[in-house]
Design a protein around this motif. Structure first.
Motif, PDB file in Angstrom:
ATOM      1  N   ARG A 174      16.096   5.817  31.357  1.00  0.00           N
ATOM      2  CA  ARG A 174      15.970   6.223  32.761  1.00  0.00           C
ATOM      3  C   ARG A 174      15.485   7.664  32.874  1.00  0.00           C
ATOM      4  N   THR A 175      15.950   8.512  31.977  1.00  0.00           N
ATOM      5  CA  THR A 175      15.500   9.905  31.970  1.00  0.00           C
ATOM      6  C   THR A 175      14.001   9.990  31.699  1.00  0.00           C
ATOM      7  N   LEU A 176      13.549   9.260  30.680  1.00  0.00           N
ATOM      8  CA  LEU A 176      12.131   9.280  30.329  1.00  0.00           C
ATOM      9  C   LEU A 176      11.278   8.717  31.463  1.00  0.00           C
ATOM     10  N   LEU A 177      11.688   7.567  32.006  1.00  0.00           N
ATOM     11  CA  LEU A 177      10.915   6.959  33.085  1.00  0.00           C
ATOM     12  C   LEU A 177      10.884   7.859  34.315  1.00  0.00           C
ATOM     13  N   GLY A 178      11.974   8.560  34.569  1.00  0.00           N
ATOM     14  CA  GLY A 178      11.996   9.491  35.691  1.00  0.00           C
ATOM     15  C   GLY A 178      10.937  10.563  35.547  1.00  0.00           C
ATOM     16  N   VAL A 179      10.785  11.083  34.334  1.00  0.00           N
ATOM     17  CA  VAL A 179       9.757  12.092  34.070  1.00  0.00           C
ATOM     18  C   VAL A 179       8.365  11.491  34.261  1.00  0.00           C
ATOM     19  N   PHE A 180       8.160  10.287  33.727  1.00  0.00           N
ATOM     20  CA  PHE A 180       6.844   9.656  33.791  1.00  0.00           C
ATOM     21  C   PHE A 180       6.463   9.293  35.225  1.00  0.00           C
TER      22      PHE A 180
END
Length: 389
Positions: A17-23
């Motif tokens: 979720r952290t990575l997707l939030g950045v992307f």
């Protein structure tokens, strides 16, 4: 390293979720490509290294399918389904499971089922700018997820392709060397063979038949080969056609009539492959190497330096990045810039992230022409292990 407990699973989900939030914040649309994919697409594009590690099966209708060994190809297919020509600019992100066979004892960093959180960008004409933006965003995702100590490794198949184009050799030899790029031992063997005896006569093919074949008359050659097969009552095994068999024989004939590759050209290619240096120093070293032999790959070198500058402007530390001329990752659909992110505790054999440019993949997946494309993915199990230390 596969999640075995609810707590481990939740940790991976939170990281994703952290990575997707950045992307997503950077303008990438979240998508969920299908897990089950047509096997023929993958087996044609991923290369020998992963072809034998893909999980392939037949469905009740007899169609050959596979569990996706990565998420780049499924995202390409999803993009083509939405935009038939594949050239409309679009940016996607995803988080999903991929599957690759691993031998017993491969280690926790190499599970057969693993997760990738990644990004793909299609149709952006400014390649160096898109390359830099992709890598910078992957870096931002890693840092946001808590990764601090990591090393960047880069390569550039565009430089290698430019060298082959500048070298004096038949186009078929360029294709042959490009194909072997991902297999260092086979590449060196092929390079040496071209300087000595470029042609290997196929077993069982009489010299009398080869003597009749003319590479300048392919239609006549097809008829000659077909007549020979009929006269000898030989049946073609597998999916090959008479035309494909003839094409291979015509390449043999052309090689038999060609002068061997110049040892000087072979030495230059070998020297290029051996270049390993800090990223900034590598460009100057390659320029000197090419200049010493009067070979011009200035356009590719300019693109290399511009990309480094754009990466620097985007906050990526290229001063401590390493360049390797023979580095191309393991997937054979890459065509240009490639990268991997290495963490000390896992080592070079287990990168925590990687990606690169693949301008021909969209066409190989069904689009009518090549499309500029670049992407990167994070191996989330490895990332979690590295963050935890």
């Amino acid at each position: 390293m596969v999640a075995e407990t609810a707590r481990e699973f939740e940790a991976l989900e939170e990281q994703a979720r952290t990575l997707l939030g950045v992307f997503i914040k950077a303008g990438h649309e979240a998508v969920a490509p299908a897990v089950i994919q047509p096997a023929d697409v993958y087996l044609d594009v991923i290369g020998e290294s992963l072809r034998g590690r893909s999980y392939v099966f037949l469905d009740p209708d007899g169609d050959e399918l596979c569990l996706r060994p990565d998420l780049t190809v499924p995202t390409c297919r999803l993009h083509i389904e939405r935009h038939r020509n594949g050239d409309r600019p679009a940016k996607y992100c995803y988080n999903g499971t991929a599957f690759r066979f691993q031998p017993v004892g491969a280690g926790a960093a190499h599970p057969r089922e693993f997760r990738q959180a990644g990004i793909e960008s299609f149709g952006i004409a400014d390649r160096e700018k898109a390359d830099a933006a992709t890598l910078a965003l992957v870096f931002e995702g890693l840092r946001t997820a808590g990764l601090k100590d990591f090393k960047l490794r880069i390569g550039d198949l565009g430089l290698f392709r430019a060298l082959l184009e500048a070298a004096d050799m038949p186009a078929r030899w360029r294709q042959r060397l490009m194909h072997q790029f991902w297999r260092p031992d086979a590449f060196r063997t092929e390079l040496m063979r071209l300087t000595q005896s470029p042609a290997d006569t196929p077993g069982g093919v009489p010299n009398e038949l080869l003597a009749q074949l003319d590479p300048e008359k392919p239609d006549e050659a097809v008829q000659l080969v077909s007549n020979y097969l009929d006269s000898e009552d030989i049946e073609i095994v597998g999916a090959r056609t008479v035309g494909e068999v003839t094409d291979n024989l015509l390449m043999v004939v052309a090689d038999q009539r060609a002068e061997p590759l110049s040892p000087r050209t072979a030495a230059l290619i070998s020297s290029y492959i051996g270049v390993t240096a800090p990223a900034r120093a590598a460009g100057a070293r390659l320029k000197d190497l090419m200049g010493s032999e009067g070979v011009d790959i200035s356009d590719a070198l300019d693109a290399y330096h511009r990309r480094l500058q754009l990466l620097t402007e985007a906050g990526v530390d290229v001063v401590h990045a390493d360049f390797s001329a023979e580095f191309g990752r393991t997937l054979e659909y890459y065509t240009g810039f490639v990268f991997e992110v290495i963490v000390p505790m896992l080592g070079e054999a287990s990168p925590v992230a990687g990606g690169g440019r693949y301008d021909k993949l969209i066409r190989m997946c069904g689009a009518p022409h090549d499309v500029p494309a670049v992407g990167g993915a994070v191996h989330t199990e490895r990332l979690l292990a590295a963050v935890r230390g």
